[in-house]
Write a protein that holds these residues in place. Structure first.
Motif, PDB file in Angstrom:
ATOM      1  N   LYS A  98      10.743 -21.749 113.536  1.00  0.00           N
ATOM      2  CA  LYS A  98      10.632 -21.037 112.251  1.00  0.00           C
ATOM      3  C   LYS A  98      12.011 -20.916 111.591  1.00  0.00           C
ATOM      4  CE  LYS A  98       9.647 -16.387 110.717  1.00  0.00           C
ATOM      5  NZ  LYS A  98       9.301 -15.051 111.175  1.00  0.00           N
ATOM      6  N   LYS A  99      13.031 -20.632 112.413  1.00  0.00           N
ATOM      7  CA  LYS A  99      14.374 -20.428 111.858  1.00  0.00           C
ATOM      8  C   LYS A  99      15.045 -21.750 111.461  1.00  0.00           C
ATOM      9  CE  LYS A  99      18.716 -18.158 112.900  1.00  0.00           C
ATOM     10  NZ  LYS A  99      19.509 -17.510 113.909  1.00  0.00           N
ATOM     11  N   TRP A 100      14.893 -22.763 112.309  1.00  0.00           N
ATOM     12  CA  TRP A 100      15.717 -23.959 112.123  1.00  0.00           C
ATOM     13  C   TRP A 100      15.033 -25.144 111.451  1.00  0.00           C
ATOM     14  CZ3 TRP A 100      20.591 -23.287 112.005  1.00  0.00           C
ATOM     15  CH2 TRP A 100      21.175 -22.260 112.762  1.00  0.00           C
ATOM     16  N   ALA A 101      13.701 -25.186 111.439  1.00  0.00           N
ATOM     17  CA  ALA A 101      13.030 -26.367 110.844  1.00  0.00           C
ATOM     18  C   ALA A 101      13.483 -26.617 109.399  1.00  0.00           C
ATOM     19  CB  ALA A 101      11.516 -26.220 110.932  1.00  0.00           C
ATOM     20  N   PRO A 102      13.573 -25.575 108.540  1.00  0.00           N
ATOM     21  CA  PRO A 102      13.997 -25.857 107.156  1.00  0.00           C
ATOM     22  C   PRO A 102      15.424 -26.419 107.102  1.00  0.00           C
ATOM     23  CG  PRO A 102      13.070 -23.643 107.331  1.00  0.00           C
ATOM     24  CD  PRO A 102      13.222 -24.149 108.733  1.00  0.00           C
ATOM     25  N   TRP A 103      16.284 -25.937 107.998  1.00  0.00           N
ATOM     26  CA  TRP A 103      17.668 -26.418 107.962  1.00  0.00           C
ATOM     27  C   TRP A 103      17.782 -27.826 108.540  1.00  0.00           C
ATOM     28  CZ3 TRP A 103      20.183 -24.099 104.502  1.00  0.00           C
ATOM     29  CH2 TRP A 103      19.864 -22.776 104.199  1.00  0.00           C
ATOM     30  N   TYR A 104      16.873 -28.151 109.447  1.00  0.00           N
ATOM     31  CA  TYR A 104      16.827 -29.548 109.907  1.00  0.00           C
ATOM     32  C   TYR A 104      16.477 -30.466 108.725  1.00  0.00           C
ATOM     33  CZ  TYR A 104      15.509 -33.951 111.786  1.00  0.00           C
ATOM     34  OH  TYR A 104      15.437 -35.307 111.976  1.00  0.00           O
ATOM     35  N   VAL A 105      15.542 -29.996 107.896  1.00  0.00           N
ATOM     36  CA  VAL A 105      15.154 -30.782 106.715  1.00  0.00           C
ATOM     37  C   VAL A 105      16.362 -31.006 105.797  1.00  0.00           C
ATOM     38  CG1 VAL A 105      13.839 -30.653 104.550  1.00  0.00           C
ATOM     39  CG2 VAL A 105      12.717 -30.159 106.723  1.00  0.00           C
ATOM     40  N   VAL A 106      17.140 -29.931 105.591  1.00  0.00           N
ATOM     41  CA  VAL A 106      18.329 -30.050 104.729  1.00  0.00           C
ATOM     42  C   VAL A 106      19.267 -31.107 105.310  1.00  0.00           C
ATOM     43  CG1 VAL A 106      20.339 -28.841 103.784  1.00  0.00           C
ATOM     44  CG2 VAL A 106      18.134 -27.642 103.989  1.00  0.00           C
ATOM     45  N   SER A 138      23.951 -43.818  99.909  1.00  0.00           N
ATOM     46  CA  SER A 138      24.922 -43.859  98.813  1.00  0.00           C
ATOM     47  C   SER A 138      26.353 -44.066  99.303  1.00  0.00           C
ATOM     48  CB  SER A 138      24.868 -42.559  98.016  1.00  0.00           C
ATOM     49  OG  SER A 138      25.293 -41.474  98.829  1.00  0.00           O
ATOM     50  N   ARG A 139      26.619 -43.677 100.574  1.00  0.00           N
ATOM     51  CA  ARG A 139      27.983 -43.673 101.129  1.00  0.00           C
ATOM     52  C   ARG A 139      28.909 -42.913 100.185  1.00  0.00           C
ATOM     53  NH1 ARG A 139      27.568 -45.270 106.509  1.00  0.00           N
ATOM     54  NH2 ARG A 139      25.537 -46.225 106.463  1.00  0.00           N
ATOM     55  N   ASN A 140      28.397 -41.849  99.634  1.00  0.00           N
ATOM     56  CA  ASN A 140      29.132 -41.085  98.641  1.00  0.00           C
ATOM     57  C   ASN A 140      29.049 -39.604  99.031  1.00  0.00           C
ATOM     58  OD1 ASN A 140      29.699 -39.562  96.285  1.00  0.00           O
ATOM     59  ND2 ASN A 140      29.362 -41.406  95.047  1.00  0.00           N
ATOM     60  N   VAL A 141      30.206 -39.030  99.335  1.00  0.00           N
ATOM     61  CA  VAL A 141      30.220 -37.642  99.813  1.00  0.00           C
ATOM     62  C   VAL A 141      29.749 -36.690  98.712  1.00  0.00           C
ATOM     63  CG1 VAL A 141      31.713 -35.814 100.730  1.00  0.00           C
ATOM     64  CG2 VAL A 141      32.053 -38.167 101.453  1.00  0.00           C
ATOM     65  N   ALA A 142      30.099 -36.997  97.466  1.00  0.00           N
ATOM     66  CA  ALA A 142      29.697 -36.110  96.366  1.00  0.00           C
ATOM     67  C   ALA A 142      28.170 -36.075  96.249  1.00  0.00           C
ATOM     68  CB  ALA A 142      30.314 -36.608  95.063  1.00  0.00           C
ATOM     69  N   TYR A 143      27.534 -37.245  96.358  1.00  0.00           N
ATOM     70  CA  TYR A 143      26.060 -37.312  96.321  1.00  0.00           C
ATOM     71  C   TYR A 143      25.471 -36.471  97.458  1.00  0.00           C
ATOM     72  CZ  TYR A 143      23.756 -40.540  93.111  1.00  0.00           C
ATOM     73  OH  TYR A 143      23.169 -41.114  92.031  1.00  0.00           O
ATOM     74  N   ALA A 144      26.064 -36.661  98.653  1.00  0.00           N
ATOM     75  CA  ALA A 144      25.553 -35.937  99.821  1.00  0.00           C
ATOM     76  C   ALA A 144      25.716 -34.433  99.617  1.00  0.00           C
ATOM     77  CB  ALA A 144      26.298 -36.395 101.073  1.00  0.00           C
ATOM     78  N   ALA A 145      26.830 -34.023  98.993  1.00  0.00           N
ATOM     79  CA  ALA A 145      27.052 -32.594  98.766  1.00  0.00           C
ATOM     80  C   ALA A 145      26.002 -32.039  97.794  1.00  0.00           C
ATOM     81  CB  ALA A 145      28.459 -32.366  98.215  1.00  0.00           C
ATOM     82  N   VAL A 146      25.672 -32.834  96.765  1.00  0.00           N
ATOM     83  CA  VAL A 146      24.640 -32.397  95.810  1.00  0.00           C
ATOM     84  C   VAL A 146      23.296 -32.250  96.539  1.00  0.00           C
ATOM     85  CG1 VAL A 146      23.334 -33.042  93.744  1.00  0.00           C
ATOM     86  CG2 VAL A 146      25.803 -33.430  93.825  1.00  0.00           C
ATOM     87  N   ALA A 147      22.996 -33.246  97.406  1.00  0.00           N
ATOM     88  CA  ALA A 147      21.730 -33.179  98.164  1.00  0.00           C
ATOM     89  C   ALA A 147      21.719 -31.939  99.055  1.00  0.00           C
ATOM     90  CB  ALA A 147      21.564 -34.442  99.007  1.00  0.00           C
ATOM     91  N   ALA A 148      22.841 -31.686  99.752  1.00  0.00           N
ATOM     92  CA  ALA A 148      22.899 -30.518 100.645  1.00  0.00           C
ATOM     93  C   ALA A 148      22.704 -29.236  99.846  1.00  0.00           C
ATOM     94  CB  ALA A 148      24.240 -30.501 101.383  1.00  0.00           C
ATOM     95  N   ALA A 149      23.337 -29.175  98.670  1.00  0.00           N
ATOM     96  CA  ALA A 149      23.207 -27.965  97.853  1.00  0.00           C
ATOM     97  C   ALA A 149      21.768 -27.799  97.365  1.00  0.00           C
ATOM     98  CB  ALA A 149      24.167 -28.045  96.665  1.00  0.00           C
ATOM     99  N   ALA A 150      21.165 -28.910  96.895  1.00  0.00           N
ATOM    100  CA  ALA A 150      19.800 -28.828  96.344  1.00  0.00           C
ATOM    101  C   ALA A 150      18.793 -28.417  97.420  1.00  0.00           C
ATOM    102  CB  ALA A 150      19.407 -30.176  95.744  1.00  0.00           C
ATOM    103  N   PHE A 151      18.860 -29.100  98.578  1.00  0.00           N
ATOM    104  CA  PHE A 151      17.865 -28.783  99.617  1.00  0.00           C
ATOM    105  C   PHE A 151      18.194 -27.465 100.314  1.00  0.00           C
ATOM    106  CE2 PHE A 151      17.322 -33.390  99.041  1.00  0.00           C
ATOM    107  CZ  PHE A 151      16.002 -33.354  98.616  1.00  0.00           C
TER     108      PHE A 151
END
Ligand code: SF4
Ligand code: SF4
Length: 719
Positions: A452-460, A471-484
């Motif tokens: 219950k605690k970790w499944a959503p963060w695994y998804v992120v 993308s091999r692009n850290v900025a893209y990955a950061a946007v994805a991490a922030a969005a999810f």
């Protein structure tokens, strides 16, 4: 500057020194050959794992030649394309274009997927079918010779700059160029060679046709040909002038933003659906359906399950045979059919297993609580199906022990790379979606709390990783991490709330959208082989839309099978609701694909000429007929009509995938003769495929008996 070789066929005397020296330099074994009728001096018949260069021999009519016939010789090998389809296909950069020009192969990275063989428009790469560890083989433009440094000294004397230049000119050239006694081969900068070719054409009008083959073919190649006669007379394929990787570059470039966009859109859809449901509940128009689930109380060893166990044993033996005999020994695959039944099987299985993500999306994202009772069975079926897809892939890969290279390499635009990662991560999401069932069954409350605690963060983590890999692009990955991360925080389970796998459902739909469409992207590299009714730059969208129709239709069929086989109540209302989803998904798919053909001006032609029968059968039997059967609520509530409609919808998509890989694919065979070999799956190919289908059915039944997968009978009330 990119290097190239200019081949002037007016100078070639047909001595085959290039062919012999290629064997010597590359240490290739001899082939037992004999002169072939109709092929003149050409020997062997085609390129192979032991022959990287073949000299083709032609007799062409020429009134000025003695006897009215002129002999012409065409050296055929890898074309070292400027934008090679083989390198674009490769998921591990084992096939890659060097800065100097040659397209080379690194067997230490290769996983043996053989996508390069299918993608090459010139029919060049071949596989070592006789080996237990089959590598891909082709000409490398003698890259190992070109990169050799000049010796430091000669006869005790240091080399001058002039000496070094002479060494490079004399030795750092492909072995065939070095050996040609007639000056028919010249190695150098591509632009310089093009100038040289044009100068020769200008100097001797009438000696050459006004065409430098390779200047523009497939976007330009590193082998440039001059000929006295039209190239089609010499068997050179017309591959067009467009770059082959261009459409897949566009499709795969869209994946990282699409992951973020689809994920956020699903989050928005969930927020709206939840709000709507709360309002309906407050108004008394809706209430939560929370059926209880229970293990099935049925005997395991029925005659049907014994038969399934026998098929599984056959599958196990076939799987072992695949590794004991090697890919070439256990299958009927060949250089023509480098992909066969197992790839068809994977494409079909992934399409029909789309029911798992479709139902997760309906139940949790769109809050269709009326379908809750079918969620667990759909996820279990999806988990088993996708797990066995990976087992089939393991059997199909020539060098599966190099699988870890998928984690080390960074190809620029390989659909196979995208599919591999996406399917791998999706299997983990399916597993996470299913875990609460065994936790509930065996009272694993601690594990449940961790889930219950970790499944959503695994998804992120999983979605961010995927965006980064693509993308091999850290900025893209950061946007994805922030969005999810925001979605995980916004949709967290509040105190006192029953946990719902919202983030897992969002990940399931997002990953599925990506890999279902990227399976279509796999074929974007093959516009020259796939018949025009099926090839389209928007194939990825067609594959995604059709998978929803097939997946939901299969869920209907599985639910009907469960009701019949285990004498359970048929949940007509839920099945009719799914029938409606299947109807709309199929309608959108058929409208999209026919609309695409119309927009590209190919609709009328699609129903005429070669392959039109197959296409018409797909559209009518797999589209028009099931749409008619599933069109009304009354029909969808009739079990017979619903089953027939679902079977035709599902079968139509299965037929589509079989056509794409087999019947609508015009495989040319290996250069230079282009004679496709026939293919029929071997007994072991059937064995693995049938065995895994049997294992899916058997393990689904076992899972339903051991765990609370199916709703308790009394709880299964119609809507
Ligand atoms: S001819 Fe085929 S194998 Fe050679 S570089 Fe081009 S796509 Fe690759
Ligand atoms: S990994 Fe696949 S595409 Fe790449 S070289 Fe090997 S067989 Fe070809």
């Amino acid at each position: 500057m990119s290097k190239a070789t200019l081949i002037d066929m007016t100078k070639c005397v047909g001595c085959r020194s290039c062919q012999v020296t290629c064997k010597q330099w590359n240490d290739l074994p001899a082939e037992k050959t004999q002169l072939q009728p109709g092929l003149g001096l050409q020997n062997p018949r085609k390129l192979s794992a032991s022959t990287f260069t073949v000299l083709q021999s032609h007799e062409v009519e020429d009134a000025a030649a003695p006897g009215g016939l002129r002999y012409l010789f065409a050296k055929r090998q890898c074309m070292h394309c400027d934008e090679p389809a083989c390198a674009s296909a490769c998921p591990v950069t084992a096939m890659h274009k060097t800065a100097e020009g040659p397209v080379v192969y690194d067997d230490a990275k290769c996983i043996g997927c053989r996508y390069c063989m299918w993608a090459c428009p010139f029919g060049v790469p071949t596989a070592e079918w006789d080996s237990l560890a089959p590598k891909i083989r082709k000409c490398t433009h003698c890259y190992d010779r070109l990169s050799q440094p000049p010796p430091a000294e000669r006869n005790g004397q240091a080399l001058s700059d002039e000496d070094r230049k002479r060494f490079a000119a004399a030795h750092a050239v492909p072995a065939c160029v070095k050996q040609c006694p007639a000056g028919a081969l010249q190695y150098g900068d591509r632009e310089e060679l093009l100038k040289e070719a044009r100068a020769r054409m200008a100097k001797a009008p009438g000696k050459y046709v006004d065409h430098i083959y390779g200047e523009k073919e497939a976007g330009g190649t590193g082998m440039l040909y001059l000929s006295p006669v039209a190239f089609d007379q010499l068997g050179f394929p017309d591959v067009g002038t467009k770059s082959y990787p261009a459409p897949s570059k566009v499709a795969l470039g869209a994946v990282p933003p699409a992951v973020i966009g689809v994920g956020l859109a699903l989050g928005g859809a969930y927020a709206v659906s939840k709000r709507k449901l709360e309002v309906e509940k407050a108004e008394g128009k809706a209430h939560d359906h929370h059926p209880e689930f229970a293990p099935l109380q049925k005997k395991l060893w029925t005659p049907a399950n014994l038969a399934l166990a026998a098929l599984m044993a056959f599958g196990g033996i076939s799987f072992l045979a695949r590794f004991a005999l090697g890919l070439g020994g256990a299958t009927n695959l060949s250089d023509t059919y480098a992909w066969g039944l197992w790839i068809v099987f994977d494409l079909v299985w992934i399409a029909v297993a789309a029911g798992a993500f479709a139902t997760a999306g309906l139940i949790y994202v769109l809050q269709r609580k009326d379908l809750y009772s079918i969620g667990r069975s759909a996820v279990l079926m999806g988990l088993l199906s996708y797990s066995f897809v990976t087992v089939t892939l393991l059997a199909d890969l020539g060098l599966p022990w190099h699988f870890y290279q998928l984690g080390l390499q960074a190809p620029e635009h390989s659909a196979m790379f995208e599919v591999s990662w996406c399917v791998g991560l999706y299997v983990t999401v399916l597993l996470a979606e299913f875990l609460p069932v065994p936790f509930e069954r065996w009272g694993l409350t601690k594990a449940q709390a961790i889930w219950k605690k970790w499944a959503p963060w695994y998804v992120v983590f999983a979605l961010t990783l995927f965006v980064f890999l693509l993308s091999r692009n850290v900025a893209y990955a950061a946007v994805a991490a922030a969005a999810f991360g925001f979605l995980a925080w916004a949709f967290r389970t509040k105190d006192g709330e029953k946990p719902q796998p919202i983030l897992l459902a969002i990940a399931a739909v997002t990953f599925s959208t990506m890999h279902q469409s990227s399976l279509g992207s796999l074929f974007l590299l093959m516009p020259d082989k796939l018949a025009r009714q099926w090839w389209s730059p928007v194939m990825p969208v067609s594959f995604f839309l059709s998978s929803i129709a097939a997946g939901v239709a299969l869920v209907i069929l599985v639910e009907m099978w469960i009701a019949k086989a285990w004498k359970r109540e048929l949940r007509v209302a839920q099945l009719a609701a799914l029938g409606k989803v299947a109807f709309w998904a199929l309608l959108v798919f058929e409208a999209f694909r026919l609309g695409d053909l119309a927009v590209r001006g190919q609709l009328a032609g699609a129903f005429a000429g070669p392959k039109s029968g197959l296409f018409a059968a797909e559209v009518v039997l797999g589209g028009v007929l099931p749409l008619a059967l599933l069109a009304t609520d009354k029909a969808r509530r009739s079990p017979g009509l619903l089953a027939l409609g679902a079977a035709l919808a599902c079968g139509g998509v299965v037929f589509n995938r079989v056509n794409v890989v087999m019947f609508a694919m015009n495989l040319k065979g290996i250069a230079p003769v282009f004679e496709p070999q026939a293919y029929a799956p071997s007994v072991f190919e059937w064995g693995v495929s049938v065995g895994l289908v049997a294992a899916t059915i058997f393990l689904f039944g076992l899972g339903a008996r051991l765990m609370p997968v199916l709703p308790k009978e009394e709880a299964a009330s119609p809507r």
